[in-house]
Scaffold this motif. Structure first.
Motif, PDB file in Angstrom:
ATOM      1  N   ASP A  38      58.090  39.291  47.892  1.00 56.26           N
ATOM      2  CA  ASP A  38      58.496  38.336  46.855  1.00 56.26           C
ATOM      3  C   ASP A  38      57.374  37.358  46.507  1.00 56.26           C
ATOM      4  O   ASP A  38      57.406  36.729  45.453  1.00 56.26           O
ATOM      5  CB  ASP A  38      59.723  37.532  47.304  1.00 56.26           C
ATOM      6  CG  ASP A  38      60.992  38.357  47.300  1.00 56.26           C
ATOM      7  OD1 ASP A  38      60.999  39.446  46.692  1.00 56.26           O
ATOM      8  OD2 ASP A  38      61.985  37.914  47.920  1.00 56.26           O
ATOM      9  N   GLN A  39      56.384  37.230  47.370  1.00 52.77           N
ATOM     10  CA  GLN A  39      55.283  36.281  47.181  1.00 52.77           C
ATOM     11  C   GLN A  39      54.111  36.856  46.375  1.00 52.77           C
ATOM     12  O   GLN A  39      53.138  36.151  46.133  1.00 52.77           O
ATOM     13  CB  GLN A  39      54.756  35.820  48.551  1.00 52.77           C
ATOM     14  CG  GLN A  39      55.802  35.209  49.447  1.00 52.77           C
ATOM     15  CD  GLN A  39      56.335  33.914  48.879  1.00 52.77           C
ATOM     16  OE1 GLN A  39      55.570  33.070  48.423  1.00 52.77           O
ATOM     17  NE2 GLN A  39      57.646  33.761  48.877  1.00 52.77           N
ATOM     18  N   PHE A  40      54.224  38.133  45.976  1.00 54.52           N
ATOM     19  CA  PHE A  40      53.106  38.804  45.318  1.00 54.52           C
ATOM     20  C   PHE A  40      53.549  39.504  44.037  1.00 54.52           C
ATOM     21  O   PHE A  40      54.664  40.002  43.962  1.00 54.52           O
ATOM     22  CB  PHE A  40      52.484  39.841  46.266  1.00 54.52           C
ATOM     23  CG  PHE A  40      51.918  39.247  47.512  1.00 54.52           C
ATOM     24  CD1 PHE A  40      50.615  38.767  47.533  1.00 54.52           C
ATOM     25  CD2 PHE A  40      52.679  39.154  48.669  1.00 54.52           C
ATOM     26  CE1 PHE A  40      50.094  38.204  48.688  1.00 54.52           C
ATOM     27  CE2 PHE A  40      52.160  38.597  49.821  1.00 54.52           C
ATOM     28  CZ  PHE A  40      50.866  38.114  49.829  1.00 54.52           C
ATOM     29  N   PRO A  41      52.644  39.574  43.059  1.00 51.04           N
ATOM     30  CA  PRO A  41      52.954  40.285  41.813  1.00 51.04           C
ATOM     31  C   PRO A  41      52.657  41.783  41.929  1.00 51.04           C
ATOM     32  O   PRO A  41      51.929  42.367  41.127  1.00 51.04           O
ATOM     33  CB  PRO A  41      52.031  39.615  40.799  1.00 51.04           C
ATOM     34  CG  PRO A  41      50.826  39.262  41.599  1.00 51.04           C
ATOM     35  CD  PRO A  41      51.370  38.876  42.972  1.00 51.04           C
ATOM     36  N   MET A  42      53.164  42.399  42.993  1.00 52.21           N
ATOM     37  CA  MET A  42      52.939  43.831  43.223  1.00 52.21           C
ATOM     38  C   MET A  42      54.186  44.411  43.869  1.00 52.21           C
ATOM     39  O   MET A  42      55.073  43.668  44.296  1.00 52.21           O
ATOM     40  CB  MET A  42      51.696  44.059  44.100  1.00 52.21           C
ATOM     41  CG  MET A  42      51.789  43.464  45.492  1.00 52.21           C
ATOM     42  SD  MET A  42      50.321  43.695  46.516  1.00 52.21           S
ATOM     43  CE  MET A  42      49.157  42.594  45.758  1.00 52.21           C
ATOM     44  N   SER A  43      54.231  45.701  43.958  1.00 53.66           N
ATOM     45  CA  SER A  43      55.407  46.371  44.518  1.00 53.66           C
ATOM     46  C   SER A  43      55.504  46.162  46.024  1.00 53.66           C
ATOM     47  O   SER A  43      54.517  45.830  46.692  1.00 53.66           O
ATOM     48  CB  SER A  43      55.338  47.866  44.216  1.00 53.66           C
ATOM     49  OG  SER A  43      54.289  48.469  44.956  1.00 53.66           O
TER      50      SER A  43
END
Length: 107
Positions: A38-43
């Motif tokens: 949830d802290q990253f703009p990735m899967s």
């Protein structure tokens, strides 16, 4: 993944900013992969790959809790990094002292 395979060394593992942020997040305590992703703009899959590299370097440990995998920081391998960097402190200290003398001089 439980036991580190040490396919990557600590230096390789921390070279990536995403992995450094993961270590920082895990410094506050154990977290599930869902909370981490949830802290990253990735899967979640991409975050899991980063976690696998950290685990292979021995920097994180995982454990299953029901259907969930939780990760925690194992800072012990970072001591190797600290020892390595400690050697170079003498050069930084010398340069800072020289800069201080230069700045404080009347020239």
């Amino acid at each position: 993944m439980g036991e580190a395979l040490h396919k990557h060394d600590v230096f390789q593992a921390i070279a990536d900013p995403t992995r450094r942020k993961l270590l920082h997040l895990l410094g506050d305590g154990e977290l599930p992969v869902t909370a981490l992703s949830d802290q990253f703009p990735m899967s979640r899959t991409a975050v899991s790959k980063h976690l696998r590299i950290l685990a292979e370097a021995g920097l994180v440990k995982d454990r299953k809790v029901g259907r969930e995998t939780r990760y925690r920081l194992d800072a012990e391998p970072l001591r190797e990094l600290k020892r390595w960097l400690a050697y170079f402190e003498q050069y930084w200290d010398n340069k800072l002292a020289a800069l201080k003398l230069y700045v404080e001089s009347d020239d």
